[in-house]
Design a protein around this motif. Structure first.
Motif, mmCIF file in Angstrom:
data_model
loop_
_atom_site.group_PDB
_atom_site.id
_atom_site.type_symbol
_atom_site.label_atom_id
_atom_site.label_comp_id
_atom_site.label_asym_id
_atom_site.label_seq_id
_atom_site.Cartn_x
_atom_site.Cartn_y
_atom_site.Cartn_z
ATOM 1 N N TYR A 131 -0.290 -5.666 14.475
ATOM 2 C CA TYR A 131 -0.772 -5.106 13.194
ATOM 3 C C TYR A 131 -2.295 -5.127 13.268
ATOM 4 O O TYR A 131 -2.907 -6.200 13.301
ATOM 5 C CB TYR A 131 -0.257 -5.953 12.038
ATOM 6 N N SER A 142 1.555 -1.964 13.914
ATOM 7 C CA SER A 142 0.851 -0.676 13.811
ATOM 8 C C SER A 142 1.176 0.248 14.979
ATOM 9 O O SER A 142 0.694 1.379 15.006
ATOM 10 C CB SER A 142 -0.668 -0.882 13.807
ATOM 11 N N THR A 197 11.812 -0.174 6.295
ATOM 12 C CA THR A 197 10.387 -0.122 6.607
ATOM 13 C C THR A 197 9.591 0.168 5.337
ATOM 14 O O THR A 197 10.007 1.009 4.535
ATOM 15 C CB THR A 197 10.111 1.019 7.609
ATOM 16 N N THR A 204 4.276 -1.315 8.043
ATOM 17 C CA THR A 204 3.340 -0.635 8.945
ATOM 18 C C THR A 204 2.299 0.157 8.167
ATOM 19 O O THR A 204 2.586 0.677 7.093
ATOM 20 C CB THR A 204 4.074 0.291 9.944
#
Ligand code: GAR
Length: 187
Positions: free
Chosen positions: A89, A9, A54, A36
């Motif tokens: 995260y 994150s 991603t 993310t």
């Protein structure tokens, strides 16, 4: 090589340390995907620099955790991901992901768990006045920074210098995570 996804994150320094260990040939793994919940996080830029795809999502665009976790699972299955590596995260993993990857999700946390779970563990430890803190790598269960411990390493707090303590912890994290994953993937 084990196919892994790294969830982050924030800055993604642990992601980068893992990827660099892979490139040096020290870790027999391949990062297939970075996941993310913060599309603007610096980890996205780091992933691009290594040409790793991603998947960025925003929880507010889904009506439940189950819903976005099902979307994540689709992405992971498409890439054949076997292990999930959490690296900063900052969301609890729900039953949906836990059942899809039983004992295949690991996390790193910047304290000697079970002390100081949750956010700002380093600040919590310093505010408490501990002299020794550290880093923990553990399997993920439904709790916040709970689950069976895989490895720990200790750090002496630098009195009156939070920044120096943080630097020590982050350096140790990069080393401990890489070494722990190495053992885990070999066993
Ligand atoms: C790391 O210190 C990690 O241990 C922590 O977030 C930071 C992420 O840094 N995780 C937690 O606090 C989990 N509860 P990074 O984005 O530079 O890897």
């Amino acid at each position: 090589a084990k196919k892994i996804a790294v969830f982050a994150s924030g800055s993604g320094s642990n992601f980068q340390a893992i990827q660099e260990a892979i490139l040096r040939g020290e870790l027999n793994a391949q990062i297939e995907l970075v996941v993310t919940d913060k599309p603007n996080a610096f980890v996205v830029e780091r992933a691009q620099n290594f040409q790793i795809p991603t998947f960025a999502f925003q929880a507010k665009n889904y009506d439940s955790k189950d819903h976005y976790e099902r979307e994540i699972i689709n992405q992971l299955q498409e890439k054949g991901v076997e292990w999930i590596v959490l690296a900063g995260y900052m969301r609890l993993i729900g039953q949906t992901l836990l059942s899809a990857f039983p004992m295949r999700i690991v996390n790193i946390h910047p304290s000697l768990l079970p002390a100081f779970p949750g956010k700002d563990a380093i600040g919590q430890a310093i505010d408490h006045g501990v002299k020794i803190t550290g880093v923990t790598v553990h399997f993920v269960d439904e709790g916040m920074d709970t689950g069976p411990i895989l490895s720990q390493a200790a750090v002496e707090v630098v009195e009156g210098d939070q920044e120096a303590t943080e630097k020590r912890i982050h350096e140790l994290e990069h080393e401990l995570y890489t070494n722990t994953l190495k053992k885990l993937f070999e066993s």
